[in-house]
Design a protein around this motif. Structure first.
Motif, PDB file in Angstrom:
ATOM      1  N   TYR A 153       0.825  -1.202   0.000  1.00  0.00           N
ATOM      2  CA  TYR A 153       0.000   0.000   0.000  1.00  0.00           C
ATOM      3  C   TYR A 153       0.862   1.256   0.000  1.00  0.00           C
ATOM      4  O   TYR A 153       0.528   2.255  -0.643  1.00  0.00           O
ATOM      5  CB  TYR A 153      -0.920   0.005   1.222  1.00  0.00           C
ATOM      6  N   ARG A 154       1.951   1.215   0.722  1.00  0.00           N
ATOM      7  CA  ARG A 154       2.859   2.374   0.739  1.00  0.00           C
ATOM      8  C   ARG A 154       3.419   2.651  -0.662  1.00  0.00           C
ATOM      9  O   ARG A 154       3.487   3.799  -1.108  1.00  0.00           O
ATOM     10  CB  ARG A 154       4.002   2.122   1.721  1.00  0.00           C
ATOM     11  N   LYS A 155       3.819   1.581  -1.319  1.00  0.00           N
ATOM     12  CA  LYS A 155       4.358   1.724  -2.673  1.00  0.00           C
ATOM     13  C   LYS A 155       3.322   2.342  -3.608  1.00  0.00           C
ATOM     14  O   LYS A 155       3.621   3.289  -4.345  1.00  0.00           O
ATOM     15  CB  LYS A 155       4.795   0.350  -3.184  1.00  0.00           C
ATOM     16  N   TRP A 156       2.089   1.823  -3.550  1.00  0.00           N
ATOM     17  CA  TRP A 156       1.049   2.307  -4.459  1.00  0.00           C
ATOM     18  C   TRP A 156       0.659   3.743  -4.145  1.00  0.00           C
ATOM     19  O   TRP A 156       0.453   4.542  -5.050  1.00  0.00           O
ATOM     20  CB  TRP A 156      -0.166   1.385  -4.385  1.00  0.00           C
ATOM     21  N   SER A 157       0.578   4.078  -2.846  1.00  0.00           N
ATOM     22  CA  SER A 157       0.221   5.439  -2.482  1.00  0.00           C
ATOM     23  C   SER A 157       1.308   6.433  -2.898  1.00  0.00           C
ATOM     24  O   SER A 157       1.018   7.514  -3.430  1.00  0.00           O
ATOM     25  CB  SER A 157      -0.019   5.537  -0.973  1.00  0.00           C
ATOM     26  N   ALA A 158       2.567   6.074  -2.672  1.00  0.00           N
ATOM     27  CA  ALA A 158       3.674   6.965  -3.032  1.00  0.00           C
ATOM     28  C   ALA A 158       3.786   7.171  -4.532  1.00  0.00           C
ATOM     29  O   ALA A 158       4.329   8.187  -4.992  1.00  0.00           O
ATOM     30  CB  ALA A 158       4.985   6.406  -2.485  1.00  0.00           C
ATOM     31  N   SER A 159       3.274   6.219  -5.325  1.00  0.00           N
ATOM     32  CA  SER A 159       3.368   6.344  -6.784  1.00  0.00           C
ATOM     33  C   SER A 159       2.658   7.594  -7.297  1.00  0.00           C
ATOM     34  O   SER A 159       3.037   8.147  -8.333  1.00  0.00           O
ATOM     35  CB  SER A 159       2.787   5.098  -7.463  1.00  0.00           C
ATOM     36  N   TRP A 160       1.639   8.061  -6.556  1.00  0.00           N
ATOM     37  CA  TRP A 160       0.923   9.255  -6.995  1.00  0.00           C
ATOM     38  C   TRP A 160       1.767  10.509  -6.808  1.00  0.00           C
ATOM     39  O   TRP A 160       1.688  11.456  -7.594  1.00  0.00           O
ATOM     40  CB  TRP A 160      -0.407   9.363  -6.257  1.00  0.00           C
ATOM     41  N   GLY A 161       2.597  10.516  -5.759  1.00  0.00           N
ATOM     42  CA  GLY A 161       3.534  11.622  -5.603  1.00  0.00           C
ATOM     43  C   GLY A 161       4.612  11.609  -6.664  1.00  0.00           C
ATOM     44  O   GLY A 161       5.094  12.667  -7.099  1.00  0.00           O
ATOM     45  N   SER A 162       5.000  10.404  -7.099  1.00  0.00           N
ATOM     46  CA  SER A 162       6.012  10.293  -8.160  1.00  0.00           C
ATOM     47  C   SER A 162       5.455  10.758  -9.496  1.00  0.00           C
ATOM     48  O   SER A 162       6.142  11.447 -10.264  1.00  0.00           O
ATOM     49  CB  SER A 162       6.493   8.843  -8.262  1.00  0.00           C
ATOM     50  N   CYS A 163       4.204  10.364  -9.799  1.00  0.00           N
ATOM     51  CA  CYS A 163       3.590  10.736 -11.084  1.00  0.00           C
ATOM     52  C   CYS A 163       3.210  12.208 -11.137  1.00  0.00           C
ATOM     53  O   CYS A 163       3.361  12.866 -12.174  1.00  0.00           O
ATOM     54  CB  CYS A 163       2.334   9.900 -11.323  1.00  0.00           C
ATOM     55  N   HIS A 164       2.695  12.711 -10.022  1.00  0.00           N
ATOM     56  CA  HIS A 164       2.153  14.074  -9.997  1.00  0.00           C
ATOM     57  C   HIS A 164       2.685  14.835  -8.785  1.00  0.00           C
ATOM     58  O   HIS A 164       1.952  15.110  -7.838  1.00  0.00           O
ATOM     59  CB  HIS A 164       0.622  14.017  -9.955  1.00  0.00           C
ATOM     60  N   PRO A 165       3.970  15.197  -8.790  1.00  0.00           N
ATOM     61  CA  PRO A 165       4.572  15.845  -7.619  1.00  0.00           C
ATOM     62  C   PRO A 165       4.014  17.235  -7.322  1.00  0.00           C
ATOM     63  O   PRO A 165       4.144  17.718  -6.191  1.00  0.00           O
ATOM     64  CB  PRO A 165       6.063  15.908  -7.986  1.00  0.00           C
ATOM     65  N   ASP A 166       3.383  17.874  -8.335  1.00  0.00           N
ATOM     66  CA  ASP A 166       2.834  19.209  -8.106  1.00  0.00           C
ATOM     67  C   ASP A 166       1.375  19.182  -7.663  1.00  0.00           C
ATOM     68  O   ASP A 166       0.747  20.230  -7.503  1.00  0.00           O
ATOM     69  CB  ASP A 166       2.978  20.063  -9.367  1.00  0.00           C
ATOM     70  N   TRP A 167       0.822  17.992  -7.468  1.00  0.00           N
ATOM     71  CA  TRP A 167      -0.554  17.860  -6.989  1.00  0.00           C
ATOM     72  C   TRP A 167      -0.554  17.763  -5.462  1.00  0.00           C
ATOM     73  O   TRP A 167       0.383  17.219  -4.854  1.00  0.00           O
ATOM     74  CB  TRP A 167      -1.213  16.605  -7.553  1.00  0.00           C
ATOM     75  N   LEU A 168      -1.614  18.266  -4.841  1.00  0.00           N
ATOM     76  CA  LEU A 168      -1.810  18.077  -3.404  1.00  0.00           C
ATOM     77  C   LEU A 168      -2.258  16.639  -3.170  1.00  0.00           C
ATOM     78  O   LEU A 168      -3.128  16.123  -3.875  1.00  0.00           O
ATOM     79  CB  LEU A 168      -2.878  19.040  -2.878  1.00  0.00           C
ATOM     80  N   HIS A 169      -1.668  16.004  -2.187  1.00  0.00           N
ATOM     81  CA  HIS A 169      -1.995  14.604  -1.879  1.00  0.00           C
ATOM     82  C   HIS A 169      -2.545  14.594  -0.451  1.00  0.00           C
ATOM     83  O   HIS A 169      -1.806  14.810   0.510  1.00  0.00           O
ATOM     84  CB  HIS A 169      -0.730  13.753  -1.989  1.00  0.00           C
ATOM     85  N   VAL A 170      -3.838  14.349  -0.315  1.00  0.00           N
ATOM     86  CA  VAL A 170      -4.528  14.503   0.967  1.00  0.00           C
ATOM     87  C   VAL A 170      -4.910  13.135   1.534  1.00  0.00           C
ATOM     88  O   VAL A 170      -5.497  12.310   0.825  1.00  0.00           O
ATOM     89  CB  VAL A 170      -5.799  15.367   0.812  1.00  0.00           C
ATOM     90  N   LEU A 171      -4.590  12.927   2.813  1.00  0.00           N
ATOM     91  CA  LEU A 171      -5.014  11.712   3.504  1.00  0.00           C
ATOM     92  C   LEU A 171      -6.135  12.060   4.473  1.00  0.00           C
ATOM     93  O   LEU A 171      -5.957  12.867   5.386  1.00  0.00           O
ATOM     94  CB  LEU A 171      -3.846  11.091   4.275  1.00  0.00           C
ATOM     95  N   TRP A 172      -7.305  11.452   4.263  1.00  0.00           N
ATOM     96  CA  TRP A 172      -8.468  11.643   5.122  1.00  0.00           C
ATOM     97  C   TRP A 172      -8.582  10.451   6.064  1.00  0.00           C
ATOM     98  O   TRP A 172      -8.619   9.310   5.606  1.00  0.00           O
ATOM     99  CB  TRP A 172      -9.734  11.746   4.280  1.00  0.00           C
ATOM    100  N   ASP A 173      -8.659  10.714   7.374  1.00  0.00           N
ATOM    101  CA  ASP A 173      -8.894   9.615   8.302  1.00  0.00           C
ATOM    102  C   ASP A 173     -10.380   9.608   8.705  1.00  0.00           C
ATOM    103  O   ASP A 173     -11.171  10.444   8.257  1.00  0.00           O
ATOM    104  CB  ASP A 173      -7.948   9.668   9.501  1.00  0.00           C
ATOM    105  N   ASP A 174     -10.767   8.662   9.551  1.00  0.00           N
ATOM    106  CA  ASP A 174     -12.181   8.516   9.912  1.00  0.00           C
ATOM    107  C   ASP A 174     -12.740   9.770  10.574  1.00  0.00           C
ATOM    108  O   ASP A 174     -13.893  10.141  10.348  1.00  0.00           O
ATOM    109  CB  ASP A 174     -12.354   7.315  10.846  1.00  0.00           C
ATOM    110  N   CYS A 175     -11.924  10.400  11.399  1.00  0.00           N
ATOM    111  CA  CYS A 175     -12.361  11.625  12.062  1.00  0.00           C
ATOM    112  C   CYS A 175     -12.600  12.726  11.031  1.00  0.00           C
ATOM    113  O   CYS A 175     -13.607  13.435  11.084  1.00  0.00           O
ATOM    114  CB  CYS A 175     -11.313  12.051  13.080  1.00  0.00           C
ATOM    115  N   ASP A 176     -11.690  12.870  10.079  1.00  0.00           N
ATOM    116  CA  ASP A 176     -11.829  13.877   9.030  1.00  0.00           C
ATOM    117  C   ASP A 176     -13.105  13.657   8.218  1.00  0.00           C
ATOM    118  O   ASP A 176     -13.809  14.602   7.861  1.00  0.00           O
ATOM    119  CB  ASP A 176     -10.634  13.839   8.080  1.00  0.00           C
ATOM    120  N   ILE A 177     -13.380  12.384   7.925  1.00  0.00           N
ATOM    121  CA  ILE A 177     -14.513  12.064   7.059  1.00  0.00           C
ATOM    122  C   ILE A 177     -15.826  12.441   7.731  1.00  0.00           C
ATOM    123  O   ILE A 177     -16.699  13.066   7.121  1.00  0.00           O
ATOM    124  CB  ILE A 177     -14.482  10.563   6.688  1.00  0.00           C
ATOM    125  N   ARG A 178     -15.955  12.078   9.001  1.00  0.00           N
ATOM    126  CA  ARG A 178     -17.214  12.419   9.661  1.00  0.00           C
ATOM    127  C   ARG A 178     -17.354  13.926   9.844  1.00  0.00           C
ATOM    128  O   ARG A 178     -18.451  14.484   9.766  1.00  0.00           O
ATOM    129  CB  ARG A 178     -17.341  11.709  11.015  1.00  0.00           C
TER     130      ARG A 178
END
Length: 419
Positions: A153-178
């Motif tokens: 999962y770490r590898k797959w998630s980090a791939s988005w930073g490699s492909c699109h380094p100028d994009w914001l990459h946001v992690l939402w947790d359960d607290c954030d979602i509610r």
């Protein structure tokens, strides 16, 4: 009762007053012992009845708890980062050895918090593609404590930073979602809280975040292999009517025409209102809470597919399906722009004692990732090895792709076909 009274009186008349009084005391003692001993000296039949009644009440109470207990968990205990703008997660180390590095100092090096995303939005500092899609990657995990995130999962998630380094990459947790639902769609909270499966809340979250913030939502088992901002992706040629982009389902009979593992949108599109109207119609039921709902239809790909097919033809033009061979590759495990690894991390069956076969299958599927096609080819091969005859469609698949079984075996190794 009257006969009993007469007999006792007749017997007592033959006795002296003194002995009659003693008998009364003795009779009261006997009656008292009978009344107090009746609950102890039970017949086998009454004992079985009592045990059955107590057991039935206990089972009924447990089922009632399952039905009425909301799916909401204590998110406040899991995370304290809901309003913390500084709790970003650095993911440069998530890139495996030999993998494509994330350029240092770029947004792609970290998973930022939704609180920081909101601050950037208020300042007007969120970059946009020419299509109007914000340059945001949304992903979700139960908490910001990512120490338990598996290496793949770490590898797959980090791939988005490699492909699109100028994009914001946001992690939402359960607290954030509610918190997001409480702020932007509070009327939906009772339905949200009642979902028995965490994946249902993750499913409906991606629809709300796509509407409120826009950008691209991708599952944690999605890997960026080439980029999603090309002309066949989220940046179509000028004059295009596309406002919402959802990958076409590789398995329409199972999922519907669209798959919600990868979706992107310009903010505030009418389509998302249709999705929520349909979600209200398909809210969680008491039978689903007991048996374990299959989220595909009430929150998953079936929901976004049906919301699309119910639109008038003119309105459908704003919803564009992304080619699954380019942006999913789920079956074969490869695609030029993005691959859905389909790791099966969600589990639709909540109570193992009630629905053990489904629960166990979900548990087994989480153990090891292999492409869907490898799973299918292994099943065909084992049938052929046993001398079984394949169906016409399975035989056609084996004829077309059977030569790749050894290639998959060499890459992924043997696995349990129930996984």
């Amino acid at each position: 009762m009257e006969g009993g009274v007469r007999l006792r009186d007749k017997r007592n008349k033959n006795q002296t007053p003194s002995t009659r009084g003693g008998d009364v005391k003795d009779q009261r003692a006997v009656n008292s012992s009978r009344s107090t001993g009746s609950s102890i000296n039970m017949t086998p039949r009454s004992a079985r009845t009592a045990i059955f009644s107590i057991g039935s009440c206990a089972i009924g109470f447990l089922l009632l708890r399952m039905i009425t207990a909301p799916g909401r968990e204590h998110w406040e205990e899991k995370s304290t980062y809901c309003n913390d703008k500084t709790a970003s997660v650095n993911i440069e180390s998530w890139v495996p050895e030999g993998g494509r590095k994330i350029p240092p100092g770029t947004w792609g090096t970290k998973l930022i918090t939704p609180a920081l995303l909101e601050e950037l939005r208020e300042k007007g500092e969120i970059p946009l593609l020419p299509s109007g899609v914000p340059k945001i990657i949304h992903q979700t995990w139960p908490s910001r404590n990512v120490s338990g995130v598996a290496p793949h999962y770490r590898k797959w998630s980090a791939s988005w930073g490699s492909c699109h380094p100028d994009w914001l990459h946001v992690l939402w947790d359960d607290c954030d979602i509610r918190t997001l639902f409480a702020k932007h769609r509070p009327s939906f909270l009772p339905i949200f809280d009642a979902y028995p499966n965490p994946v249902q809340r993750a499913d409906i979250f991606r629809c709300l975040v796509s509407n409120e913030y826009g950008g691209a939502y991708v599952d944690m088992d999605y890997e960026c292999t080439g980029g999603i901002d090309g002309p066949t992706g989220l940046n179509p040629p000028p004059g295009s009517s596309c406002k919402v982009f959802i990958v076409n389902s590789p398995d329409p009979e199972h999922d519907g025409v669209l798959q919600n593992a990868f979706m992107a949108s310009v903010p505030h599109q009418p389509y998302w209102e249709n999705v929520f109207e349909l979600a209200i119609e398909r809210k969680s039921t008491w039978t689903g809470r007991i048996w374990g709902e299959i989220p595909i239809q009430n929150t998953g790909p079936g929901l976004v597919s049906d919301a699309y097919t119910k639109l008038p033809e003119e309105a459908q033009k704003a919803i564009c399906g992304l080619n699954s061979t380019e942006f999913s590759g789920q079956a074969e495990g490869k695609a030029p722009y993005a691959v859905h690894r389909n790791a099966g991390s969600w589990c639709a069956c909540r109570y193992p004692l009630i629905n053990f076969p489904c629960w166990n299958k979900c548990k087994q599927k989480k153990k090891k990732y292999v492409p869907s096609m490898y799973r299918d080819l292994t099943r065909y091969k084992r049938s052929l090895d046993r001398g079984d005859k394949l169906s016409e469609s399975d035989a056609a698949m084996w004829k077309a792709h059977g030569h790749r079984w050894q290639e998959y075996f060499d890459e992924y190794g043997a696995f349990d076909e129930s996984a």
